[in-house]
Design a protein around this motif. Structure first.
Motif, short mmCIF file in Angstrom:
data_model
loop_
_atom_site.label_atom_id
_atom_site.label_comp_id
_atom_site.label_asym_id
_atom_site.label_seq_id
_atom_site.Cartn_x
_atom_site.Cartn_y
_atom_site.Cartn_z
N LYS A 217 2.71 -2.71 14.44
CA LYS A 217 2.85 -4.13 14.80
C LYS A 217 4.32 -4.49 15.02
O LYS A 217 4.65 -5.31 15.88
CB LYS A 217 2.24 -5.01 13.72
CG LYS A 217 0.73 -4.86 13.57
CD LYS A 217 0.01 -5.28 14.84
CE LYS A 217 -1.51 -5.15 14.69
NZ LYS A 217 -2.22 -5.53 15.95
N GLY B 133 0.96 -9.52 14.16
CA GLY B 133 0.06 -9.05 13.12
C GLY B 133 -1.33 -8.79 13.65
O GLY B 133 -1.66 -9.10 14.78
N ASP C 297 -3.87 -13.64 2.92
CA ASP C 297 -4.65 -13.15 4.06
C ASP C 297 -3.76 -13.05 5.29
O ASP C 297 -2.59 -13.43 5.26
CB ASP C 297 -5.86 -14.05 4.31
CG ASP C 297 -5.47 -15.50 4.59
OD1 ASP C 297 -4.36 -15.75 5.10
OD2 ASP C 297 -6.28 -16.41 4.28
N LEU C 298 -4.32 -12.56 6.39
CA LEU C 298 -3.51 -12.31 7.58
C LEU C 298 -2.93 -13.59 8.17
O LEU C 298 -1.75 -13.63 8.55
CB LEU C 298 -4.35 -11.58 8.63
CG LEU C 298 -3.62 -11.24 9.94
CD1 LEU C 298 -2.41 -10.36 9.67
CD2 LEU C 298 -4.57 -10.56 10.92
N ASP C 299 -3.74 -14.66 8.23
CA ASP C 299 -3.25 -15.91 8.83
C ASP C 299 -2.06 -16.45 8.03
O ASP C 299 -1.04 -16.86 8.62
CB ASP C 299 -4.37 -16.95 8.88
CG ASP C 299 -5.44 -16.60 9.91
OD1 ASP C 299 -5.14 -15.79 10.81
OD2 ASP C 299 -6.57 -17.13 9.81
N ALA D 294 -0.37 -8.16 1.86
CA ALA D 294 0.30 -8.01 3.15
C ALA D 294 1.56 -7.18 3.01
O ALA D 294 2.30 -7.30 2.02
CB ALA D 294 0.64 -9.38 3.72
N VAL E 55 -2.34 -6.01 6.83
CA VAL E 55 -2.97 -6.52 5.61
C VAL E 55 -3.95 -5.48 5.05
O VAL E 55 -4.74 -4.89 5.78
CB VAL E 55 -3.70 -7.85 5.88
CG1 VAL E 55 -4.54 -8.26 4.68
CG2 VAL E 55 -2.70 -8.95 6.20
N SER F 116 -6.40 -9.43 -1.37
CA SER F 116 -5.73 -8.86 -0.20
C SER F 116 -4.24 -8.76 -0.45
O SER F 116 -3.71 -9.35 -1.39
CB SER F 116 -6.01 -9.70 1.05
OG SER F 116 -5.62 -11.04 0.82
#
Length: 553
Positions: free
Chosen positions: A539, A553, A487-489, A428, A519, A426
């Motif tokens: 966003k 996000g 990752d997004l978190d 971002a 992401v 992934s």
């Protein structure tokens, strides 16, 4: 005006050396590298460096011995030592002139800060009894990047000149304690090559000729054109730098003469010294080896027969120390076997005794000229390569913040998306916008606005992973951050830390930062570059609409 800082990186680790060079090059410094101490010492003899980054553990001559030699050649050069080992045994070097000792791996941003702190600026001394004129000139010149000193009287100026390294003097013609001509004459006695610009609020009639004859560069009438004054100062600074480089280029060639016959040795040395060469003489192989170990020579002349030893034994240590050193072998018993051995040993010339003075001078002069031309060619090639590198950097670097620019964002984002797709990882993208920037800019002016953007750019770079994450100036007060393999978190946690760092760092200025996070992952493999940017922008808009100083996000 800032003089371009000359930095030499000395490290036998190719990757470390080149990586450090690449990073420091972004600061518009003149960067050179050397893979060992011998090369570094030779380079420092030929060029004036301001800063050296010196590794301790190197083959041949180690960093400590290299440091001692460098300080002999350039006592004012600032040296940062680097080591992967314990720094405690090296701390005594701080008392001997090492500026700091860094343990690898170190924070490159801190190194940049340290080097920036020693950046040399041109020093201008303003000598004027008018407090208003001194204050105004000081403010203008400081804003232009000069170090400014000021004196209200002639005697004060002369005392300053004795203790400070001044590049240019702005000298008012009329002073309360002595006239400008007298101050000028005394200044020239202290520093004959000092550059001086005379300034006056009165008529120039009769002043220009008198001051020019005494060594003034030019005379300016108050109130004068500031841009003209800045140009004149820059011209004088550039001239001083060029003269300094010429002085380095004009160092007399160093020659080592090795001959065990006292009469021949003294005669040959006298012939060479008459040609203004610096000659060191040795009567034996051991003496010659000791000199080669301690010093650097442009040219070595050695007899083949040195008692029980051979002059050919000198070739390898001479070449090891400096491959560009010329080696001339002299012998009174020439043979085909000897000539072939000399060629195998990489001797430049094989000369038969008795050596005619004219022939000796001609050969030495010819080889030294070839050596000089070769070094000048190498210098030009290096300058061309540096210019080409700089041009390539300019294509991808934002001039104000020194971050990557918007064009390069598209290139890198495309490459990172392709890599993420191949590796099933992934990625971002963070779009950032400065909250309250327009109000700050309108209130404080464009200069302060630019300063603020540079400060924020530095904070953003300091908040992410070096050599992994990339920060870009998207345009105006907008920035972008590309973060691979996240990752997004995790990206949200990073974005929130960035917001916190910027907001805390800019307290009292009425500004903050908003971030939008999008992401790209395996689930969005069909997402295009523009769609990813649009998603992060959307966003960002949500963050701004919610009041700013936050990440969404």
């Amino acid at each position: 005006m800032n003089k371009k800082l000359a930095v030499i990186i000395i490290d036998d680790d190719d990757n470390y050396r080149e990586t450090l060079s690449d990073i420091l090059s972004f600061n518009d410094w003149d960067i050179d590298t050397a893979s060992d101490g011998y090369k570094a010492i030779n380079m420092v003899r030929q060029k004036q460096y301001d800063v050296a980054l010196l590794d301790v553990n190197m083959p041949g001559i180690d960093g400590v011995e290299t440091f001692k030699e460098l300080k002999k050649i350039r006592p004012d050069m600032i040296v940062f030592m680097m080591t992967a080992n314990n720094i405690d045994p090296l701390k005594n070097l701080l008392e001997k002139g090492v500026s700091t000792i860094m343990q690898k791996p170190f924070n490159v941003e801190e190194v940049v800060k340290m080097i920036s702190g020693v950046r040399k600026k041109a020093v201008v001394l303003i000598v004027d009894d008018s407090e208003a004129d001194r204050s105004t000139l000081s403010e203008i010149l400081s804003a232009k990047g000069f170090d400014v000193l000021a004196a209200s009287q002639g005697l004060e100026a002369l005392e300053t000149l004795k203790t400070k390294d001044v590049d240019v003097v702005l000298l008012d013609v009329r002073l309360p304690d002595m006239d400008g001509v007298t101050v000028l004459e005394r200044m020239k006695k202290i520093k004959p090559t000092l550059s001086i610009i005379a300034i006056t609020g009165y008529s120039l009639d009769g002043i220009i000729d008198t001051m020019s004859k005494k060594g003034v560069y030019t005379c300016l009438l108050k109130p004068f054109d500031i841009e003209l004054l800045i140009n004149e100062i820059n011209t004088l600074v550039d001239r001083k730098v060029a003269e300094s480089e010429r002085e380095t280029d004009d160092l007399l060639p160093e020659i080592l003469l090795v001959e065990d016959n006292d009469s021949i040795r003294q005669t040959m040395a006298a012939i060479l010294e008459e040609q203004n060469y610096n000659v060191k003489a040795a009567a034996s192989l051991d003496e010659a080896l000791a000199l080669v170990d301690k010093e650097y020579f442009n040219l070595v002349i050695s007899d083949l027969s040195l008692g029980d030893a051979s002059g050919l034994s000198l070739v390898e240590p001479v070449r090891k120390k400096d491959a560009s050193t010329i080696f001339l072998l002299v012998t009174g018993a020439g043979s085909m076997e000897t000539a072939l051995e000399a060629i195998k040993k990489d001797v430049d010339e094989y000369i038969l005794k008795p050596v005619e003075p004219g022939e000796l001078v001609h050969k030495v002069k010819t080889y030294l000229e070839k050596q000089k031309m070769k070094k000048e060619k190498e210098k030009l090639v290096n300058q061309l390569e540096a210019s080409n590198t700089k041009l390539l950097e300019l294509v991808k670097i934002d001039e104000l913040t020194t971050l990557f620019n918007r064009r390069y964002l598209f290139e890198q984002l495309h490459a990172e998306m392709q890599r993420a797709k191949r590796q099933h990882k992934s990625l971002a993208l963070m779009m950032c916008d400065v909250d309250g920037f327009k109000i700050f800019n309108d209130k404080n002016g464009h200069i302060e606005g630019d300063r603020l953007l540079k400060e924020i750019a530095f904070m953003l770079k300091a908040s992410v992973r070096q050599f992994v994450d990339q920060v870009f100036r998207y345009g105006g007060d907008e920035f972008s951050i590309v973060v691979p393999e996240i990752d997004l978190d995790s990206a949200m946690r990073l974005a929130e830390r960035v917001v916190s760092k910027v907001v805390d760092g800019l307290k009292g200025k009425g500004v903050g930062i908003s971030i939008g996070v999008a992401v790209y992952s395996e689930r969005e493999q069909d997402m295009s570059l523009n769609e990813l940017i649009h998603a992060a922008d959307k966003k960002l808009y949500e963050s701004k609409r919610a009041g700013g100083k936050r990440a969404t996000g």
